[in-house]
Design an enzyme around this catalytic site. Structure first.
Site, PDB file in Angstrom:
ATOM      1  N   SER A  64      -0.488 -40.169  44.639  1.00  0.00           N
ATOM      2  CA  SER A  64      -1.876 -40.616  44.488  1.00  0.00           C
ATOM      3  C   SER A  64      -2.472 -40.375  43.109  1.00  0.00           C
ATOM      4  CB  SER A  64      -2.765 -39.948  45.548  1.00  0.00           C
ATOM      5  OG  SER A  64      -2.529 -40.520  46.808  1.00  0.00           O
ATOM      6  N   LYS A  67      -3.400 -43.416  41.246  1.00  0.00           N
ATOM      7  CA  LYS A  67      -4.659 -44.123  41.516  1.00  0.00           C
ATOM      8  C   LYS A  67      -5.614 -44.050  40.324  1.00  0.00           C
ATOM      9  CE  LYS A  67      -4.171 -43.137  46.462  1.00  0.00           C
ATOM     10  NZ  LYS A  67      -4.616 -42.320  47.608  1.00  0.00           N
ATOM     11  N   TYR A 191       1.238 -51.286  45.938  1.00  0.00           N
ATOM     12  CA  TYR A 191       0.704 -49.941  46.192  1.00  0.00           C
ATOM     13  C   TYR A 191       1.823 -48.920  46.394  1.00  0.00           C
ATOM     14  CZ  TYR A 191      -1.781 -46.136  48.525  1.00  0.00           C
ATOM     15  OH  TYR A 191      -2.271 -44.914  48.871  1.00  0.00           O
ATOM     16  N   TYR A 243      -9.347 -35.483  48.013  1.00  0.00           N
ATOM     17  CA  TYR A 243      -9.593 -35.818  49.420  1.00  0.00           C
ATOM     18  C   TYR A 243     -10.657 -34.882  49.995  1.00  0.00           C
ATOM     19  CZ  TYR A 243      -5.049 -37.753  48.262  1.00  0.00           C
ATOM     20  OH  TYR A 243      -4.018 -38.391  47.630  1.00  0.00           O
ATOM     21  N   VAL A 261       0.479 -36.172  46.980  1.00  0.00           N
ATOM     22  CA  VAL A 261       1.262 -35.452  47.994  1.00  0.00           C
ATOM     23  C   VAL A 261       2.690 -35.164  47.536  1.00  0.00           C
ATOM     24  CG1 VAL A 261      -0.122 -36.241  49.936  1.00  0.00           C
ATOM     25  CG2 VAL A 261       1.895 -37.567  49.243  1.00  0.00           C
TER      26      VAL A 261
END
Length: 309
Positions: A64, A67, A191, A243, A261
Site C-alpha cells: 500500500s 498508493k 492495482y 488505516y 502489509v
C-alpha cells in the site's frame, strides 16, 4: 546535523533482539513465505545524504505504500477533481472494509484505504491500456528513486489476483455506484501490480524524497509536484496513512507516513528527510510492528516530529 548514522546504529542495536516480532501478512500466499527475521532502515536527507542499517538493501513488496505514488500521478492528471470521487477523511475502519462504501454511496473515505486506492487507479488508467498504466507507474518510481532496479514482483501480483476477493467486491460495489469508469478486471489488474512493486528501503526513501523537499527532487534539482501539493499529500499521509492505526502513529511518531502489509513504512520529516523502514511482522491493524517502534525512536532522538521535539 545530528549524527544520524550513530542514531540509526543505536536503534538497530536496541531492536535487534526483537527482530521477528509481529505476524506476516498470511492472507496473501506469497507474503506468507517472507522470513520475518529481517529489519532495515534508511534515512535520506534533503541534501542527498543516505544513512542505512540492517537489511536496507533487501527488496520487499511495498504494497500500500505504492498508493502514495499513484495518488501523485492521479493528482497530476485531474488535480482537485479527484476529490469528487474520493474523500480525505480517516476511515476508522479496516483497510479492506466495505461498510462505509454502502453508507456513503460508493465514495471511498480516503485514497489510502483499498477502495480509495482502487478509485485512484481507475483515474490513472484513463487513456491507457492496463499494461501502459503499470509501465507509467514503474517509470515514475524508477525516475524518483534514480534506480532502474525497481521492479514489479510478478509472483506477488499473481498471488494477490488469485486471492483478492475482497478487492473485487469493493471494486464491483463502486462500479455499481458509477464510481469506476473502467472494467473492474482492468482496474484491479493494475492495482494488484502496483501493490507488487518491489523496492529496498534505500530505493523507497529516495523515491519519496520529493515529499520532504517541497515537491522537488533536491538531488537532481527537478520539480515533481508543487510545494502545495506535496504539503497536501503529506497531510493525507499523517491523517490516513496507517488505516485505523493512523491516530496512534501520529501520537507516537508524529510524522506523515504510509504503511504497507509487506512490512514497510515510508515516512517524511518535512524539510529534513524521508525514511523507509521494513520489518515484515505486522501488528493487529496491519502495520509493521517493529517498523513503527523504530520510527518512534528515530523521531524522539532527532526531534523531527511535526508536533515539536
Amino acid at each position: 546535523m545530528t549524527d544520524l548514522q550513530a542514531i540509526l546504529d543505536g536503534i538497530y542495536t536496541e531492536l535487534k533482539p526483537r527482530i521477528g516480532e509481529g505476524r506476516v501478512a498470511d492472507y496473501i500466499p506469497d507474503l506468507a513465505k517472507v522470513d520475518p527475521n529481517q529489519f532495515g532502515l534508511t534515512v535520506t536527507t534533503v541534501d542527498g545524504k543516505i544513512y542505512s542499517v540492517g537489511d536496507s538493501a533487501v527488496p520487499f513488496s511495498i504494497q500500500s505504500i505504492s498508493k502514495v505514488f499513484m495518488l501523485t500521478l492521479a493528482l497530476g492528471k485531474v488535480g482537485e477533481q479527484l476529490w469528487k470521487r474520493v474523500g480525505r477523511e480517516p476511515s476508522g475502519s479496516a483497510f479492506n472494509s466495505i461498510v462505509q462504501l454502502e453508507e456513503e454511496s460508493g465514495i471511498p473515505r480516503n485514497p489510502f484505504i483499498n477502495a480509495g486506492a482502487i478509485a485512484v487507479t481507475d483515474v490513472v488508467i484513463s487513456g491507457h491500456a492496463p499494461r501502459e498504466a503499470i509501465g507509467e507507474l514503474l517509470r515514475f518510481v524508477r525516475y524518483l528513486s534514480d534506480d532502474d532496479g525497481v521492479t514489479i514482483d510478478g509472483r506477488v501480483a499473481k498471488s494477490e489476483t488469485h486471492t483478492g476477493f475482497r478487492n473485487f467486491a469493493l471494486a464491483n460495489f463502486m462500479k455499481a455506484y458509477g464510481n469506476l469508469e473502467h472494467p473492474v478486471e482492468h482496474v484491479l489488474g493494475v492495482y494488484f501490480h502496483q501493490c507488487a512493486l518491489s523496492m529496498t528501503c534505500e530505493q523507497l526513501a529516495k523515491a519519496g524524497l520529493f515529499l520532504a523537499a517541497r515537491g522537488s527532487n533536491p538531488v537532481a534539482g527537478l520539480s515533481v509536484v508543487s510545494p502545495k501539493r506535496a504539503r497536501r499529500i503529506n497531510a493525507l499521509m499523517l491523517t490516513c496513512g496507517h488505516y485505523d492505526g493512523s491516530g496512534d502513529f501520529a501520537y507516537h511518531v508524529g510524522l506523515p507516513g504510509k504503511s504497507g502489509v509487506g512490512g514497510g513504512i515510508f515516512a517524511v520529516a518535512p524539510g529534513i528527510a524521508s525514511m523507509a523502514v521494513w520489518s515484515p511482522g505486522l501488528n493487529k491493524v496491519g502495520n509493521s510492528q517493529l517498523g513503527a517502534v523504530a520510527l518512534e525512536m528515530l523521531a524522539a532522538r532527532t526531534g523531527w516530529s511535526v508536533f515539536g521535539d
